[in-house]
Design a protein around this motif. Structure first.
Motif, short mmCIF file in Angstrom:
data_model
loop_
_atom_site.label_atom_id
_atom_site.label_comp_id
_atom_site.label_asym_id
_atom_site.label_seq_id
_atom_site.Cartn_x
_atom_site.Cartn_y
_atom_site.Cartn_z
N SER A 19 -29.52 54.01 36.60
CA SER A 19 -30.72 53.71 35.81
C SER A 19 -31.09 54.89 34.92
O SER A 19 -31.44 54.71 33.75
CB SER A 19 -31.89 53.37 36.74
OG SER A 19 -31.61 52.23 37.52
N VAL A 23 -31.16 54.96 30.83
CA VAL A 23 -32.35 55.37 30.06
C VAL A 23 -32.00 56.51 29.10
O VAL A 23 -32.43 56.52 27.95
CB VAL A 23 -33.48 55.80 31.03
CG1 VAL A 23 -34.62 56.46 30.25
CG2 VAL A 23 -34.00 54.60 31.81
N ALA A 27 -32.16 56.33 25.09
CA ALA A 27 -32.97 57.31 24.35
C ALA A 27 -32.16 57.91 23.21
O ALA A 27 -32.66 58.06 22.08
CB ALA A 27 -33.45 58.40 25.29
N PHE A 115 -30.82 46.44 29.91
CA PHE A 115 -31.17 46.74 31.30
C PHE A 115 -30.58 45.74 32.28
O PHE A 115 -30.52 46.01 33.48
CB PHE A 115 -32.70 46.78 31.46
CG PHE A 115 -33.34 47.98 30.83
CD1 PHE A 115 -33.37 49.20 31.49
CD2 PHE A 115 -33.88 47.90 29.56
CE1 PHE A 115 -33.96 50.31 30.91
CE2 PHE A 115 -34.47 49.01 28.96
CZ PHE A 115 -34.51 50.22 29.64
#
Length: 366
Positions: A19, A23, A27, A115
């Motif tokens: 995870s 992320v 980003a 996701f």
């Protein structure tokens, strides 16, 4: 019981790391996309505010030329460099906006989908996958360039007196060369393939739909093939989605693209052929998979985006120089990380296939 508890902890730790990695990747991707839009504003401002930029805008271009299957065509268009650059800039904006919206999936939807879905699903939006593709291509070009130059193969460079005239010429080439080497030659081959292999589907269409399909074959080849019920990248994968005829014209177009750079006599050395050939393969592939706006944007990344930040470092503030450094860092992180991931994925696939083959041999023996 204790063993089950430890296994559960390890599973949670692995999930947490995945995870966090996702992320971090998102980003970087979002930051890169932000730098694309920032470069559009910064580049235009530098062109019309700096003294050298203003000097460049006042020159007049009598017209432009391009090649159609090695035949030169000249289009008279007496415009100032400033007006011409503005028209090119608008085309780049259109390509960025269309890639953000996406015919299949928008950029915000791709971010949200990332996701829960694999890369193949989120890659349906070109702008989402674009930072990874552009960064991998750029890092590969840097590595090949350094390797060639260590063996005495010069890349060369374009001579210039005003960097903004070089900027204008490079931006102009990002569009014209995509028409010369992708839209016209590859588009014609795709149109012929669609009408020959998809004739059963086409026979059910009226003239208006056939005309739309013909236009689509040039602007968005993969969508035209999908509508004609042929193999395509979206449904059959990034490698199996292209026909032999498409691979052939991609190779021929890329060779021509490489030769055009070193035969033009504009200052490029023999090492430029390899780099242009690599870029030509990438431009051709994204054109076939995502359409002409995609190949223009990948060309734009080299000819406008990178040059904009180079100009910004030399003619802008310290704040922008820091922003440029961050952008360069994310490009190399995405590029190197992308190649490492691809190598690891390929190795795992090969290991699995060999394991299945050896297991099948053992089963036959028993």
């Amino acid at each position: 019981m204790r063993l089950i508890f430890l296994i559960g902890l390890r599973g949670k730790a692995a999930a947490l790391l995945r995870s966090l990695g996702l992320v971090f990747l998102l980003a970087i991707v979002c930051f890169q996309v932000l730098t694309y839009f920032v470069s559009m504003l910064v580049g235009y401002s530098l062109f019309f505010v700096t003294p050298l930029g203003v000097e460049a805008t006042q020159q007049v271009v009598e017209g432009f030329s391009f090649y159609v299957f090695l035949f030169p065509l000249y289009v008279p268009a007496p415009l100032s460099v400033g007006v011409f650059f503005t028209l090119i800039w608008v085309v780049f904006w259109v390509c960025l906006i269309l890639s953000w919206i996406g015919p299949r999936l928008s950029f915000p939807e791709a971010v949200k989908l990332s996701f829960s879905a694999p890369l193949r699903q989120t890659a349906r939006n070109y702008l989402f996958i674009f930072p990874l593709l552009a960064s991998m291509l750029f890092t590969a070009e840097v590595a090949v360039k350094r390797l060639q130059e260590t063996h005495g193969i010069s890349t060369g460079a374009l001579p210039f007196t005003n960097p903004f005239l070089l900027y204008f010429s490079a931006s102009h080439a990002a569009i014209i060369e995509e028409l010369e080497f992708r839209l016209i030659p590859i588009g014609i081959v795709v149109a012929v393939i669609v009408f020959l292999e998809g004739k059963r589907k086409i026979s059910e269409m009226n003239f208006r739909d056939i005309l739309k399909l013909f236009t689509l074959a040039f602007l968005y080849p993969d969508e035209a093939k999908r509508k004609a019920r042929m193999v395509n990248v979206e449904e059959d994968g990034w490698l199996r989605g292209l026909t032999k005829a498409e691979w052939t014209i991609v190779l021929a177009s890329s060779i021509g693209f490489g030769l055009a750079h070193i035969l033009a006599g504009s200052g490029w050395g023999p090492g430029k052929f390899t780099l242009a050939f690599m870029a030509g393969l990438a431009f051709s592939w994204v054109y076939l998979a995502y359409g002409i706006t995609a190949s223009i944007l990948l060309h734009w990344f080299h000819n406008y985006y990178l040059v904009t930040y180079w100009l910004g470092v030399n003619y802008s503030s310290y704040v922008f120089q820091t922003f440029t450094l961050a952008s360069g860092l994310t490009i190399f992180l995405l590029g190197i990380g992308g190649w490492i991931t691809l190598a690891a994925y390929t190795a795992m696939r090969l290991i699995k296939e060999r394991f299945r083959a050896s297991r099948g041999t053992l089963d036959l023996q028993f």
